[in-house]
Motif scaffolding. Structure first.
Motif, PDB file in Angstrom:
ATOM      1  N   GLU A 103       0.974  -1.081   0.287  1.00  0.00           N
ATOM      2  CA  GLU A 103       0.172  -0.327   0.151  1.00  0.00           C
ATOM      3  C   GLU A 103       0.762   1.202  -0.103  1.00  0.00           C
TER       4      GLU A 103
ATOM      5  N   LEU B 280      -9.497 -12.901  -5.950  1.00  0.00           N
ATOM      6  CA  LEU B 280      -8.679 -14.433  -6.107  1.00  0.00           C
ATOM      7  C   LEU B 280      -7.956 -14.693  -5.353  1.00  0.00           C
ATOM      8  N   HIS B 281      -7.758 -14.228  -4.308  1.00  0.00           N
ATOM      9  CA  HIS B 281      -7.338 -14.881  -3.275  1.00  0.00           C
ATOM     10  C   HIS B 281      -7.429 -16.349  -2.138  1.00  0.00           C
ATOM     11  N   ASP B 282      -6.484 -16.761  -2.484  1.00  0.00           N
ATOM     12  CA  ASP B 282      -7.009 -18.513  -1.537  1.00  0.00           C
ATOM     13  C   ASP B 282      -6.621 -19.046  -0.289  1.00  0.00           C
TER      14      ASP B 282
ATOM     15  N   SER C 150     -14.488 -16.978   1.376  1.00  0.00           N
ATOM     16  CA  SER C 150     -13.871 -16.414   1.430  1.00  0.00           C
ATOM     17  C   SER C 150     -13.785 -14.956   0.382  1.00  0.00           C
TER      18      SER C 150
END
Ligand code: B12
Length: 212
Positions: free
Chosen positions: A50, A99-101, A145
């Motif tokens: 960030e 797409l975070h898994d 999620s």
């Protein structure tokens, strides 16, 4: 080890992370403690991204290192033994646009080793896909999620789709991801939320127990 491990993952020092984790596992340190520290390190990686100190390649690297840790044999969870019959069924996926898994996979491995049957729909999952799978499996729990801000509206759309399909009275919904809090969870309309996989498992188990 606490600061050392958080520092090693923050600095994306793959060798050091693996060395510390392996030595902690040998000492018998609780897996959850290790995961908690790695998650803190991931938050720091996110902060650096960030602040434009880190780039997308660094996020990718952080993800690769985390996966390597999860693949270590001793990182497997020791769940309750439940025999042939699953404790319950959970349909899970990372919601549309996200797409975070890594977090999803931590939770589903934990739940699987505790005796739940898991139906993993992967990432970027459309609300209709969740509805379809719930119909097909008659699962008691839906796990959503997501870590992006845009996961919040996607989670809400998914909860609405489940409700509109008339499935809500038979399905408990839990949302997971580190940006969730009581405000966002209230907006989503899930039955519960968490940013901790172990806590999520406890919640799912309590639902199944109350059901029987
Ligand atoms: C690694 C990473 C990536 C990797 C992901 C690899 C992978 N396969 O997952 C890659 C490189 C692909 C990536 C891409 C992007 N990322 Co990214 N990423 C991260 C990072 C650093 C870590 C995420 C992570 O794995 N955390 C560790 C896990 C263990 O934590 P967790 O997911 O919260 O899971 C825990 C709990 O929440 C819970 N849980 C999770 N799910 C569930 C589900 C259920 C049912 C239950 C019960 C529990 C549960 O269990 C877990 C263990 O306790 C975060 C920073 C952060 N603070 O999260 C940024 C972050 C999420 N990414 C961000 C961004 C901006 C992006 C990109 C848009 C960058 C770009 N310009 O392309 C893309 C988006 C791609 C997309 N459409 O999804 C921002 C999001 C900002 C926002 N508010 O929307 C973050 C916050 C970084 C930042 N501070 O700016 N990223």
């Amino acid at each position: 080890m606490n600061e050392l491990l958080v520092k090693a993952i923050t600095e994306l020092n793959e060798d050091k992370v693996l060395k510390i984790v392996k030595s902690e596992l040998e000492k018998g340190t609780d897996i959850n403690e290790i995961l908690y520290l790695l998650q803190q390190g991931m938050d720091k990686v996110g902060d650096l991204y960030e602040e434009c100190e880190y780039f997308i390649a660094d996020l990718i690297m952080a993800g690769i290192i985390f996966r390597e840790v999860l693949e270590l044999e001793d990182m497997r969870f020791n769940g309750d033994y439940v025999g042939d019959k699953p404790l319950g069924k959970i349909v899970i996926g990372t919601v549309k646009g996200d797409l975070h898994d890594i977090g999803k996979d931590i939770f589903l491995n934990l739940a699987r080793s505790a005796g739940f049957q898991i139906y993993d729909l992967g990432v970027d999952v459309e609300p209709e896909k969740f509805v379809e799978k719930l119909r097909e499996t008659e699962a008691e729990v839906l796990g959503l999620s997501g870590v992006l801000s845009l996961a919040i509206p996607s989670m809400k759309q998914t909860v609405d789709a489940v409700r509109n399909a008339g499935l809500k009275q038979n399905v408990k919904i839990i949302a997971g991801g580190n940006l969730l809090n009581s405000d966002t969870a209230g907006h989503i309309g899930a039955d519960s939320f968490t940013n901790n996989a172990m806590e999520g498992l406890k919640i799912c188990k309590s639902w199944i127990k109350n059901d029987r």
